[in-house]
Scaffold this active site. Sequence first.
Site, PDB file in Angstrom:
ATOM      1  N   GLU A 176       0.838  -1.194   0.000  1.00 19.65           N
ATOM      2  CA  GLU A 176       0.000   0.000   0.000  1.00 19.65           C
ATOM      3  C   GLU A 176       0.872   1.243   0.000  1.00 19.65           C
ATOM      4  OE1 GLU A 176      -3.883  -1.763   2.408  1.00 19.65           O
ATOM      5  OE2 GLU A 176      -2.404  -0.578   3.504  1.00 19.65           O
TER       6      GLU A 176
ATOM      7  N   CYS B 114       6.764  -3.594  16.073  1.00 18.43           N
ATOM      8  CA  CYS B 114       6.354  -2.494  16.944  1.00 18.43           C
ATOM      9  C   CYS B 114       4.904  -2.733  17.359  1.00 18.43           C
ATOM     10  CB  CYS B 114       6.505  -1.164  16.228  1.00 18.43           C
ATOM     11  SG  CYS B 114       8.205  -0.821  15.715  1.00 18.43           S
TER      12      CYS B 114
ATOM     13  N   GLU C 258      10.788  -1.355   7.085  1.00 20.14           N
ATOM     14  CA  GLU C 258      11.883  -0.563   7.650  1.00 20.14           C
ATOM     15  C   GLU C 258      12.855  -0.238   6.518  1.00 20.14           C
ATOM     16  OE1 GLU C 258      14.643   1.427   8.949  1.00 20.14           O
ATOM     17  OE2 GLU C 258      13.254   0.976  10.582  1.00 20.14           O
TER      18      GLU C 258
ATOM     19  N   SER D 185      12.336   7.462   7.180  1.00 17.74           N
ATOM     20  CA  SER D 185      12.043   7.223   8.587  1.00 17.74           C
ATOM     21  C   SER D 185      12.551   5.846   8.999  1.00 17.74           C
ATOM     22  CB  SER D 185      10.531   7.313   8.828  1.00 17.74           C
ATOM     23  OG  SER D 185      10.223   7.004  10.177  1.00 17.74           O
TER      24      SER D 185
ATOM     25  N   SER E 260      11.609   7.108  14.523  1.00 22.64           N
ATOM     26  CA  SER E 260      10.426   6.662  15.258  1.00 22.64           C
ATOM     27  C   SER E 260      10.857   6.369  16.695  1.00 22.64           C
ATOM     28  CB  SER E 260       9.832   5.402  14.609  1.00 22.64           C
ATOM     29  OG  SER E 260       9.321   5.698  13.327  1.00 22.64           O
ATOM     30  N   LEU E 261      10.725   7.368  17.551  1.00 20.62           N
ATOM     31  CA  LEU E 261      11.249   7.259  18.919  1.00 20.62           C
ATOM     32  C   LEU E 261      10.210   6.668  19.874  1.00 20.62           C
ATOM     33  CD1 LEU E 261      13.749   7.834  20.624  1.00 20.62           C
ATOM     34  CD2 LEU E 261      12.782  10.099  21.127  1.00 20.62           C
ATOM     35  N   HIS E 262       9.156   7.410  20.160  1.00 18.00           N
ATOM     36  CA  HIS E 262       7.954   6.925  20.863  1.00 18.00           C
ATOM     37  C   HIS E 262       8.116   6.635  22.356  1.00 18.00           C
ATOM     38  CE1 HIS E 262       6.528   6.774  16.826  1.00 18.00           C
ATOM     39  NE2 HIS E 262       7.223   5.693  16.502  1.00 18.00           N
TER      40      HIS E 262
ATOM     41  N   ASN F 275      -3.345   6.239  15.939  1.00 18.31           N
ATOM     42  CA  ASN F 275      -4.405   5.869  15.001  1.00 18.31           C
ATOM     43  C   ASN F 275      -4.830   4.436  15.271  1.00 18.31           C
ATOM     44  OD1 ASN F 275      -4.404   8.335  13.344  1.00 18.31           O
ATOM     45  ND2 ASN F 275      -2.322   7.712  12.831  1.00 18.31           N
TER      46      ASN F 275
END
Length: 407
Positions: free
Chosen positions: A118, A142, A204, A235, A257-259, A334
């Site tokens: 996609e 993740c 990734e 990213s 992408s830390l989060h 999301n």
Amino acid sequence: MNLSVAEAASPAAEPVVRRPSLAGRTRAGLDAALAEIGIPEKERRMRVGQLWNWIYHFGVRDFAEMTTIGKGLRAQLAEHFTLDLPEVTAEQVSSDGTRKWLLRMAPTGPRDRGAEIECVYIPEVDRGTLCVSSQVGCTLTCTFCHTGTQRLVRNLTTEEIVTQLMVARDRLGDFPHRSAPEGAFVPNDGGRFVSNIVFMGMGEPLYNFDGVRDAIGVITDDQGLSLGRRRITVSTSGVVPQIGPLGDEMGTMLAISLHAVRDELRNELVPLNKKYPIKDLLEACRNYPGLSNAKRITFEYVMLKGVNDSDAEARELVRLLKGIPAKINLIPFNPWPGTRYECSDWERIERFSEIVFKAGYASPVRTPRGRDILAACGQLKSETEKLSARARLMLEQDEAETTAVAH
């Protein structure tokens, strides 16, 4: 739900032997194709330049349109190759104008029916952003990401990455002499429909380093698709050894992408952290080639209710990033079917953002786009593990009929 399925997938047919496509190839790839059909080496450089212009600048889909190339060579090319792009098996349009395409790649062997991935087009006032995929599925797991629940199938080839942009330009009328579909975003400054690319789709990117690097080379070539490297963001979830080479060899913008601000939590949210902990990741960021206030790193931070959204974590985030030219992109979570997480309350997101902003960092809250079609950040997952487009269309029609009867 306000979405439309413009094209439903047709029943699977037996794979057939196809002529290879020249779309998406590097200059070296086009040269090899010409060598394969016997074009002399001294002639090939000129012919590669001609093909490059027709394929990437004009976006032609038929060798017969290449009027600067003799009829004999055009016929020879058509006999051995095509200019086919990946098949768009479904197109969904969100209520906010976001478009998601399900693309089926050409089969790679007699038993392969073509991998599905996609990509998403996000129209905005000042830009049009294309979110592209670099792998079929994802090697990472993740826990907050829908794509991470799908196993890795394989890396996408350079051609398969490049042709995602070509499909978008084709569908949006973004090649010369092609008209835009009804309702498509039209740039108000005369620019391209797709002005920016983010490698934030499936996969990734730094685990497909060569494919992504070569695709960026094609995309940024000023004789063809001609997108600037500063308009491309790669990213990564933190593949530390490849961050430096990314800057050296691709020269794009970098997003992390830390989060989470603690290794214990990040180990859970982003299991790759067990191999490359936060300290090592941030050290690689500090050494990113070309890093400056004009070329800041974007740190992505998904807002998970009661998980990583406290005032203390906002202050620790600021402390961790001290000295790194950075922007902190706060992403409202999301939701997707089966997730155990919830999005932080809006007041909590604003408070988190305020702490970061007062410390001197830009901290925009990313507007969720395409949530209703599972096209928002962290929601992509190939159709092979969901309802088929045809089944989904039938379901929506049933829902619409039920709603009409109820009213």
